[in-house]
Design a protein around this motif. Structure first.
Motif, PDB file in Angstrom:
ATOM      1  N   HIS B 312      -8.505   4.274  -0.304  1.00 60.57           N
ATOM      2  CA  HIS B 312      -9.160   4.014   0.994  1.00 60.57           C
ATOM      3  C   HIS B 312      -9.443   5.310   1.745  1.00 60.57           C
ATOM      4  CE1 HIS B 312      -8.800  -0.338   0.829  1.00 60.57           C
ATOM      5  NE2 HIS B 312      -7.581  -0.174   0.350  1.00 60.57           N
ATOM      6  N   GLY B 313      -9.551   6.440   1.057  1.00 63.35           N
ATOM      7  CA  GLY B 313      -9.832   7.696   1.726  1.00 63.35           C
ATOM      8  C   GLY B 313      -8.562   8.390   2.162  1.00 63.35           C
ATOM      9  N   ASP B 314      -8.129   8.100   3.402  1.00 63.38           N
ATOM     10  CA  ASP B 314      -6.932   8.773   3.896  1.00 63.38           C
ATOM     11  C   ASP B 314      -5.661   8.208   3.281  1.00 63.38           C
ATOM     12  OD1 ASP B 314      -7.364   6.364   5.146  1.00 63.38           O
ATOM     13  OD2 ASP B 314      -6.306   6.969   6.966  1.00 63.38           O
ATOM     14  N   HIS B 315      -5.720   7.000   2.785  1.00 70.14           N
ATOM     15  CA  HIS B 315      -4.544   6.428   2.129  1.00 70.14           C
ATOM     16  C   HIS B 315      -4.974   5.636   0.900  1.00 70.14           C
ATOM     17  CE1 HIS B 315      -5.749   2.922   4.562  1.00 70.14           C
ATOM     18  NE2 HIS B 315      -5.220   2.215   3.572  1.00 70.14           N
ATOM     19  N   LEU B 330       3.291  -4.284  -1.969  1.00 68.05           N
ATOM     20  CA  LEU B 330       2.179  -3.440  -1.528  1.00 68.05           C
ATOM     21  C   LEU B 330       2.747  -2.165  -0.918  1.00 68.05           C
ATOM     22  CD1 LEU B 330      -0.885  -3.109  -0.972  1.00 68.05           C
ATOM     23  CD2 LEU B 330      -0.470  -4.208   1.234  1.00 68.05           C
ATOM     24  N   LEU B 331       2.318  -1.022  -1.440  1.00 64.95           N
ATOM     25  CA  LEU B 331       2.761   0.272  -0.909  1.00 64.95           C
ATOM     26  C   LEU B 331       1.558   1.014  -0.354  1.00 64.95           C
ATOM     27  CD1 LEU B 331       5.198  -0.406  -2.759  1.00 64.95           C
ATOM     28  CD2 LEU B 331       5.284   2.012  -3.347  1.00 64.95           C
ATOM     29  N   ARG B 332       1.748   1.678   0.777  1.00 61.84           N
ATOM     30  CA  ARG B 332       0.654   2.475   1.334  1.00 61.84           C
ATOM     31  C   ARG B 332       1.070   3.938   1.246  1.00 61.84           C
ATOM     32  NH1 ARG B 332      -1.585  -1.115   5.580  1.00 61.84           N
ATOM     33  NH2 ARG B 332      -2.356  -2.095   3.698  1.00 61.84           N
ATOM     34  N   VAL B 333       0.391   4.682   0.379  1.00 62.72           N
ATOM     35  CA  VAL B 333       0.765   6.073   0.148  1.00 62.72           C
ATOM     36  C   VAL B 333      -0.391   6.970   0.586  1.00 62.72           C
ATOM     37  CG1 VAL B 333       2.293   5.496  -1.778  1.00 62.72           C
ATOM     38  CG2 VAL B 333      -0.115   6.001  -2.240  1.00 62.72           C
ATOM     39  N   PRO B 334      -0.135   8.264   0.810  1.00 64.05           N
ATOM     40  CA  PRO B 334      -1.242   9.154   1.193  1.00 64.05           C
ATOM     41  C   PRO B 334      -2.325   9.151   0.128  1.00 64.05           C
ATOM     42  CG  PRO B 334       0.880  10.251   1.496  1.00 64.05           C
ATOM     43  CD  PRO B 334       1.155   8.958   0.787  1.00 64.05           C
ATOM     44  N   GLY B 335      -3.557   9.371   0.561  1.00 65.84           N
ATOM     45  CA  GLY B 335      -4.697   9.291  -0.354  1.00 65.84           C
ATOM     46  C   GLY B 335      -4.622  10.270  -1.509  1.00 65.84           C
ATOM     47  N   GLY B 340      -0.813   6.318 -10.438  1.00 68.47           N
ATOM     48  CA  GLY B 340      -1.899   5.425 -10.832  1.00 68.47           C
ATOM     49  C   GLY B 340      -1.334   4.234 -11.572  1.00 68.47           C
ATOM     50  N   PRO B 341      -2.192   3.332 -12.046  1.00 67.10           N
ATOM     51  CA  PRO B 341      -1.718   2.150 -12.764  1.00 67.10           C
ATOM     52  C   PRO B 341      -0.826   2.548 -13.937  1.00 67.10           C
ATOM     53  CG  PRO B 341      -4.048   1.974 -12.273  1.00 67.10           C
ATOM     54  CD  PRO B 341      -3.625   3.341 -11.855  1.00 67.10           C
TER      55      PRO B 341
END
Lengths: 282, 362
Positions: B312-315, B330-335, B340-341
């Motif tokens: 998503h760009g920034d994340h 669901l994890l939100r990590v820096p972009g 990866g998978p």
């Protein structure tokens, strides 16, 4: 379409009917321009005399009377039909809605003759209204309703009301209720919001209903025949008398043609009015 | 004790039923002057019923409603002094923009010169000067909404009601209109009740949010409080993305409770767990940005395998499978993070995480 040519055959009955109607119309049209030979069903050569004859006061009066009765009928069915249609569209309970619908539409399902005869029992000199008024002592002798323009107009309004209610209800049900709610939220009470929002937005329905009521009434026959009793004549009654009492088919045909043209003209004018309304708003 | 300012809106124990269905059950609300309060919930949660009750389009079966200190429960809509923006705007199609905006002033019999001046001011406020003679259907969706707003504001209402006003706008326009609406609302200082099912909209715009479900107000609080300290599992799951992890209640110590998940112990608010005994299984809720990744083998909440990565760009969002969990995490990590998978990870709670836990339902 091209792949299923047999579908074309289904048009046949419709086409035959259309052909029949067209032939009848053509016959009436050509009769209208033929001379009348008194004492004979044969007609003479081409003439404008039938249309000129219509300008005689005797016939012109009937035309004026017809137009006047149509206008009165359209106006009073609008006046009675609008509240009925409004209540029908805005009724909350389905039971109440059904009751209103039955009340509004029933006259449509009674034959015109039956409906008109029922008015005899209501309006006659010994009918319900006079009987009740006499019994109450409000009048000394019966009021003459029969054979008057008022009586004919009353019965015509009854005949026309269902058409008016159906057309107005259709128009009213298409007006988003949020307009009225928005008007209320802005401080307009029921009367103000009706006059400034609901009524103007229902104008196309009012025009369509009035036009249809006018055209619908123009062709009335049984009602003026029975309630008018020969003293209140409309164009159809005149056509009938000329055609089947005097056997003056050419004159009867020309009267029909003019009546038809007049109706078409009124509807055309209304269409123009509606178009202008659409351009202005809604 | 300082006297509380008179609330712009007060809803006292209002209940409304439709036949056998209770659309709104025992709702209590107080909106102080100038506040922007959002009613947030899925469709059928009772938020629209509550708004219609406040506006006066519906009557409550029980309870009372006060606007600006006056009891209005029995007062008809047109005397409540509210301004309302409808979902479809409901601009009168047969009137020009100016006539639409002037409608409420005409109903109040405001003298013509004053009305003209106020209409001009209102149209300037929503940046529609010059559009006076247009008809609503000649305007874009965003412009129609501005007219609807000007029409509701020009009467100087005591309370502004907004019924999902952004739902008909496209995404880009919606963001701009949200900011603009909030600016106007703040500059006028008008108390506002806003209805939406969009939790992002609710969090970004509101002073306070009332989260509703099944006819009840579940929690009222600032967007931060709603997001970080949800009062129940419905609020936790409805507002923002959240992960549910199996955990065990260790102990309750006053205001906080200690729960154990995998190799980690976390402190959570004790209130939702008041009825649970130590040792019982509970559900631990953690936001996607409150979970950190570590090399596999590190003692943590659980081990997981990345199944999908959405940039998503920034994340970036990592959708992970963890053993014994039905739902993906669901994890939100820096972009710029590289996982990866197929990557194996150990998951740890962020030290500053606002974790919450609820007893397992049903």
């Amino acid at each position: 379409m091209g792949k299923r040519p047999f579908l074309g055959w289904f048009v046949t009955p419709g086409a035959l009917c259309a052909l029949g109607f067209a032939a009848a119309m053509a016959a009436v049209l050509q009769y209208a321009f033929r001379a009348h030979i008194p004492g004979s069903l044969e007609v003479g050569g081409f003439t404008w005399a039938n249309f000129e004859g219509m300008l005689r006061p005797l016939y012109a009066t009937v035309f004026l009377q017809t137009v006047w009765l149509c206008a009165l009928t359209a106006f009073f069915s609008l006046l009675l039909g609008y509240p009925l249609a409004h209540a029908l569209v805005h009724a909350r309970s389905t039971a109440w809605k059904s009751v209103l619908l039955v009340v509004a539409v029933t006259p449509l399902f009674l034959g015109e003759v039956v409906r008109t005869y029922s008015w005899l029992t209501v309006l006659g000199n010994s009918g319900f209204v006079n009987g009740a008024l006499l019994w109450l002592g409000l009048i000394d002798g019966p009021i003459q309703f029969m054979f008057t323009r008022f009586g004919v107009a009353l019965a015509l309004v009854h005949v026309t009301l269902p058409v008016m209610v159906i057309m107005l209800a259709a128009a009213l049900s298409h007006i988003d209720r949020d307009y009225e709610r928005a008007a209320h939220s802005l401080g307009a009470g029921p009367v103000r919001s009706f006059l400034t929002v609901t009524l103007p937005l229902s104008m196309p329905g009012i025009l369509a209903g009035t036009g249809t009521a006018f055209a619908w009434t123009f062709s009335a026959f049984a009602t003026p025949q029975i309630i008018g009793g020969g003293r209140v004549n409309m164009v159809s009654n005149l056509v009938y008398q000329l055609g089947f009492s005097s056997f003056n088919f050419p004159f009867a045909a020309s009267l029909s043609i003019v009546g038809l043209a007049l109706t078409a003209a009124v509807l055309g004018l209304l269409r123009i009015g509606t178009m202008r309304l659409e351009r202005v708003g809604t | 004790m300082a006297a509380e300012p008179r609330p712009a809106l007060q809803v006292d124990g209002v209940t409304r039923r439709f036949g056998a269905v209770t659309a709104l059950a025992d709702a209590w609300l107080k909106v102080p002057p100038g506040e922007f309060l959002t009613l947030l919930g899925p469709s059928g949660c009772g938020k629209s019923t509550l708004l219609n009750l406040i506006a006066g389009f519906l009557e409550p079966d029980q309870g009372e409603i006060f606007i600006d200190g006056a009891l209005v429960t029995e007062v008809p809509v047109w005397q409540r002094g509210i301004g309302m923006v409808f979902q479809n705007y409901a601009l009168f199609p047969h009137m020009t923009v100016a006539k639409n905006v002037a409608y409420g002033l005409a109903a109040r019999r405001v003298p013509r010169e004053e009305a003209a001046r106020r209409v001009a001011e209102a149209l300037a406020l929503v940046k529609l000067t010059g559009m006076e003679e247009r008809k609503p259907r000649q305007l874009s969706g965003g412009q129609q909404q501005r007219v609807a707003l000007a029409r509701a504001l020009v009467i100087r209402p005591k309370l502004l009601l907004l019924d999902e006003p952004f739902s008909a706008l496209d995404r880009n326009l919606r963001g701009a209109m949200q900011v603009e609406l909030r600016e106007i609302q703040r500059s006028l200082g008008i108390a506002t009740v806003f209805v939406t099912h969009d939790q992002g909209e609710a969090l970004s715009m509101s002073d306070r949010v009332a989260v509703m479900s099944e006819g009840r107000i579940r929690q009222v609080g600032t967007p931060e409080a709603i997001y970080r300290r949800p009062a129940d599992r419905f609020v936790a799951e409805f507002v923002g993305d959240v992960n549910r992890l199996p955990a065990r209640l260790v102990a309750v110590e006053g205001e906080t409770a200690l729960v154990e998940c995998g190799a980690c112990r976390l402190s959570v608010p004790a209130a939702p767990l008041a009825a649970a005994a130590a040792g019982t299984a509970v559900d631990l809720f953690l936001r996607p940005e409150q979970i950190r990744t570590a090399p596999p083998g590190t003692p943590g909440l659980t081990e997981a395998v990345v199944a999908a990565r959405a940039f998503h760009g920034d994340h970036a969002d990592l959708h992970c499978d963890a053993p014994g969990m039905a739902q993906r995490l669901l994890l939100r990590v820096p972009g710029h993070a590289a996982e990866g998978p197929g990557a194996r990870l150990a998951l740890l709670p962020d030290p500053s995480a606002d974790a919450v836990a609820f007893p397992i339902s049903g």
